[in-house]
Write a protein that holds these residues in place. Structure first.
Motif, short mmCIF file in Angstrom:
data_model
loop_
_atom_site.label_atom_id
_atom_site.label_comp_id
_atom_site.label_asym_id
_atom_site.label_seq_id
_atom_site.Cartn_x
_atom_site.Cartn_y
_atom_site.Cartn_z
N SER A 60 -38.14 107.94 -17.02
CA SER A 60 -36.91 107.99 -16.54
C SER A 60 -36.78 109.95 -16.92
O SER A 60 -36.46 110.68 -15.78
CB SER A 60 -36.01 107.63 -17.33
OG SER A 60 -35.10 106.22 -17.06
N THR A 63 -39.36 110.17 -13.29
CA THR A 63 -38.39 110.15 -12.09
C THR A 63 -37.15 111.22 -11.84
O THR A 63 -36.69 111.45 -10.80
CB THR A 63 -38.19 108.45 -12.12
OG1 THR A 63 -37.31 108.82 -13.37
CG2 THR A 63 -38.91 108.09 -11.99
N LEU A 64 -36.25 111.37 -13.57
CA LEU A 64 -35.53 112.68 -13.04
C LEU A 64 -35.84 113.55 -12.48
O LEU A 64 -35.21 114.59 -11.67
CB LEU A 64 -34.63 112.44 -13.69
CG LEU A 64 -33.41 111.29 -14.98
CD1 LEU A 64 -33.54 111.63 -15.98
CD2 LEU A 64 -32.96 110.64 -13.38
N MET A 216 -27.76 114.43 -9.19
CA MET A 216 -28.56 112.65 -9.00
C MET A 216 -28.61 112.60 -10.61
O MET A 216 -29.31 111.11 -10.53
CB MET A 216 -29.77 113.20 -8.24
CG MET A 216 -30.03 113.42 -7.08
SD MET A 216 -31.19 113.09 -5.44
CE MET A 216 -31.53 115.09 -5.95
N VAL A 220 -28.13 109.51 -11.92
CA VAL A 220 -29.32 107.79 -13.00
C VAL A 220 -29.38 107.59 -14.46
O VAL A 220 -29.26 106.62 -14.95
CB VAL A 220 -30.73 108.43 -12.43
CG1 VAL A 220 -31.68 107.43 -13.09
CG2 VAL A 220 -31.34 109.08 -11.18
N TYR A 221 -28.89 108.91 -14.91
CA TYR A 221 -28.16 108.92 -16.27
C TYR A 221 -27.17 107.67 -16.72
O TYR A 221 -27.30 106.84 -17.53
CB TYR A 221 -28.40 110.11 -17.42
CG TYR A 221 -27.90 109.75 -18.36
CD1 TYR A 221 -29.00 109.70 -19.13
CD2 TYR A 221 -26.33 110.11 -18.96
CE1 TYR A 221 -28.69 110.18 -20.58
CE2 TYR A 221 -26.31 109.89 -20.65
CZ TYR A 221 -27.01 109.91 -20.84
OH TYR A 221 -27.17 109.44 -22.37
N ILE A 224 -28.43 104.33 -16.40
CA ILE A 224 -29.20 103.95 -18.07
C ILE A 224 -28.78 103.59 -18.68
O ILE A 224 -28.39 103.50 -19.70
CB ILE A 224 -30.23 105.11 -17.60
CG1 ILE A 224 -30.90 105.07 -16.66
CG2 ILE A 224 -31.17 105.04 -19.25
CD1 ILE A 224 -32.42 106.31 -17.05
N ALA A 284 -36.02 101.16 -3.88
CA ALA A 284 -35.24 100.80 -5.16
C ALA A 284 -36.02 99.76 -5.54
O ALA A 284 -35.86 99.28 -6.62
CB ALA A 284 -33.66 100.51 -4.59
N VAL A 410 -35.55 108.81 -5.16
CA VAL A 410 -34.67 109.15 -6.39
C VAL A 410 -33.76 107.32 -5.77
O VAL A 410 -32.83 106.42 -6.64
CB VAL A 410 -32.90 109.58 -5.84
CG1 VAL A 410 -31.61 109.59 -5.82
CG2 VAL A 410 -33.70 111.11 -5.61
N SER A 413 -35.52 105.23 -8.56
CA SER A 413 -34.58 106.10 -9.79
C SER A 413 -33.36 104.75 -9.87
O SER A 413 -33.00 104.10 -11.19
CB SER A 413 -34.61 107.87 -10.33
OG SER A 413 -35.60 108.46 -10.14
N LEU A 414 -32.56 105.01 -9.01
CA LEU A 414 -31.31 104.12 -8.94
C LEU A 414 -30.86 103.10 -9.46
O LEU A 414 -30.59 102.46 -9.47
CB LEU A 414 -30.27 105.40 -7.62
CG LEU A 414 -29.59 106.23 -7.59
CD1 LEU A 414 -29.06 106.82 -6.50
CD2 LEU A 414 -29.31 106.58 -9.46
N SER A 417 -32.72 101.70 -12.54
CA SER A 417 -31.36 102.18 -13.21
C SER A 417 -30.16 101.16 -13.32
O SER A 417 -30.30 100.52 -14.24
CB SER A 417 -30.39 102.89 -13.43
OG SER A 417 -32.01 104.17 -13.57
#
Length: 512
Positions: A60, A63-64, A216, A220-221, A224, A284, A410, A413-414, A417
């Protein structure tokens, strides 16, 4: 007597093949670094004493920052010169890789991974924009885009293979060290074979960059955090609230800024907007597929790191095959057939994966659906790349390519998650379902071990893992269906689009 070179001109002009190789090598290095560490994660955990929760941040942290700063990276190339920014991003990425390889503490590796993401965010959108300034519009540029798109699509699978080879033959640190010689070679070759782009005076949209990155990252966080602590956790809710505020603020800033980091008028073209939605949805699903299949083949099928990496090689072949077919036929057929058919094939592969269970073998339950998934992705990637950036004005090429890359990163990442959250919920429910039967049959020693570790033995845990993965793939199939719906309903093809793609029309955006 030879005429003097123009300022910023390549020292050896007229070598488009080598220039494309340098650009594609950068993109490959940046893309595969999102997955190359996946197979090495158990070794990293043991070497640096990561907890299982903290270990997820090895992925993460990269990717973040990568997804969050892509838009700023594209804008920087427009203002400061694309080759200059490209080289700086590669140098930063290379330095971070070296630092990460020598990490002795968890925080050192996480900081290096975050810095890698910054370097990648600077270099990646600039590399795509360099194609628009290095190759003239028409068949030559289309071929270059095809190579770039194939590298982007196959980079994740190549990362899996490389990670397995390096981890088993050397050690986990080499999944980072391998970037150092490649990065240095790119920096040396770039000024020799790639000319500097024209600089466009302007200002950095710092407020927009901060709002978009923060929004963003918070989103994402939040997902997670939800996978670890649940949806009612205050920090989870706070992260989603912050994301909503920051992304709304970003849209407001961009609508009023004189020189926005993301010109909102780009979304006025329905074909371009549709391609962004399709890219986000497919990425995704792709990130989730790679992540969970690695868990399945290692933890259920018992594959070694190198065997796990080799298991993904057919996916790369399928992606490249699909990309090659679309590249050859796209000028004649236009983008929509490839978007619809590619998304439908990808959906079929993902739906097939939802039937995975502990009794599935690689040949019966993994290889077939992965080949379908990869071929469908290959049909889409070339098409989406061309549709999203074709016709964009030169001074906005960096922003356009940054937005395309941001939707992919993104989206990945999204998506990962979200799918991890679905996986975690389904796994916990399955574990609770299995627990009474386990306790009834377990020996005293097994009960004592469960009390200590809170983990079911492998014979029971495989069912829990497979159920979680299968449920996550149901959600991933839903994401691909969104891409199929968008391709079918939103994207429209006109004669002008076909002419632009075949290189017979003058530059200019496709009709809205």
């Amino acid at each position: 007597m030879t005429s003097p070179r123009a300022p910023g001109a390549a020292r050896r002009e007229g070598r488009p093949g080598i220039a494309l190789t340098v650009i594609a090598a950068c993109q490959l290095m940046v893309v595969l670094d999102a997955t190359i560490v996946n197979i090495a994660l158990p070794h990293i955990q043991k070497a640096l004493s990561f907890s299982t929760t903290d270990l997820s941040w090895v992925l993460s942290a990269y990717t973040l920052t990568f997804g969050g700063l892509l838009l700023l990276g594209g804008r920087a190339g427009d203002i400061l010169g694309r080759r200059r920014v490209f080289m700086f991003g590669i140098l930063l990425f290379t330095f971070a890789s070296l630092v990460g390889g020598f990490a002795q503490e968890p925080w050192q590796l996480l900081a290096a991974r975050a810095l890698q993401g910054v370097g990648g965010a600077i270099a990646s959108p600039t590399s795509l924009a360099l194609i628009t300034t290095t190759f003239p519009e028409g068949p030559e540029r289309n071929r270059a885009f095809g190579v770039f798109a194939a590298v982007s699509a196959g980079g994740g699978a190549i990362g899996m293979l490389a990670g397995g080879l390096l981890t088993e033959w050397l050690n986990w640190r080499w999944v980072l060290f391998v970037n150092v010689p490649i990065g240095l070679l790119i920096v040396v070759l770039a000024p020799i074979f790639i000319s500097e782009s024209k600089r466009h005076p302007g200002r950095f949209d710092i407020a927009g960059a901060v709002a978009s990155t923060g929004g963003m990252a918070s989103l994402v966080y939040g997902f997670i955090r939800a996978s670890e602590e649940g949806w009612r956790d205050p920090l989870t809710l706070g992260s989603f609230g912050a994301a909503l505020v920051l992304l709304a603020l970003f849209a407001l800033i961009e609508s009023r800024a004189k020189e926005p980091i993301t010109p909102l008028r780009m979304f006025a073209d329905r074909n371009r907007s549709g391609s962004y939605v399709i890219m986000l949805s497919l990425a995704a699903a792709m990130f989730g597929m790679f992540f969970f299949i690695v868990l399945f083949v290692q933890n259920v099928l018992g594959y070694s790191p190198i065997e796990s990496g080799l298991a993904f090689l057919p996916v790369t072949v399928a992606i490249v095959t699909g990309a090659g077919i679309s590249q050859r036929l796209l000028p004649a057929l236009g983008p929509k057939p490839f978007m619809v058919v590619g998304s439908a094939i990808t959906a079929a592969g993902m739906t097939w994966l939802t039937f995975i269970d502990p009794g599935s073998s690689y040949l019966s339950g993994v290889l077939g659906p992965m080949l379908l998934f990869g071929f469908g992705m290959g049909l889409n990637f070339v098409t989406l790349t061309l549709t999203a950036v074709s016709g964009v004005e030169q001074h906005e090429a960096g922003a356009a390519s940054g937005l395309l890359n941001a939707t992919q990163q993104v989206g990945g990442s999204l998506g990962l998650s979200i799918l991890v959250t679905v996986f975690g919920t389904a796994s916990r429910n399955e574990a609770e379902k299995q627990l009474p039967a386990f306790m009834a049959k377990a020996t005293p020693e097994q009960k004592a071990e469960f009390t200590r570790s809170h983990e079911l033995p492998a014979s029971w845990g495989h069912q829990v893992l497979a159920q979680g993965i299968s449920t996550a793939f149901i959600a991933a199939a839903g994401l691909v269906l969104l891409a199929l719906l968008t391709a079918s309903v939103v994207v429209r093809v006109r004669k002008s689009d076909l002419e632009a793609l075949s290189g017979t029309a003058s530059t200019g955006g496709p009709a809205a």
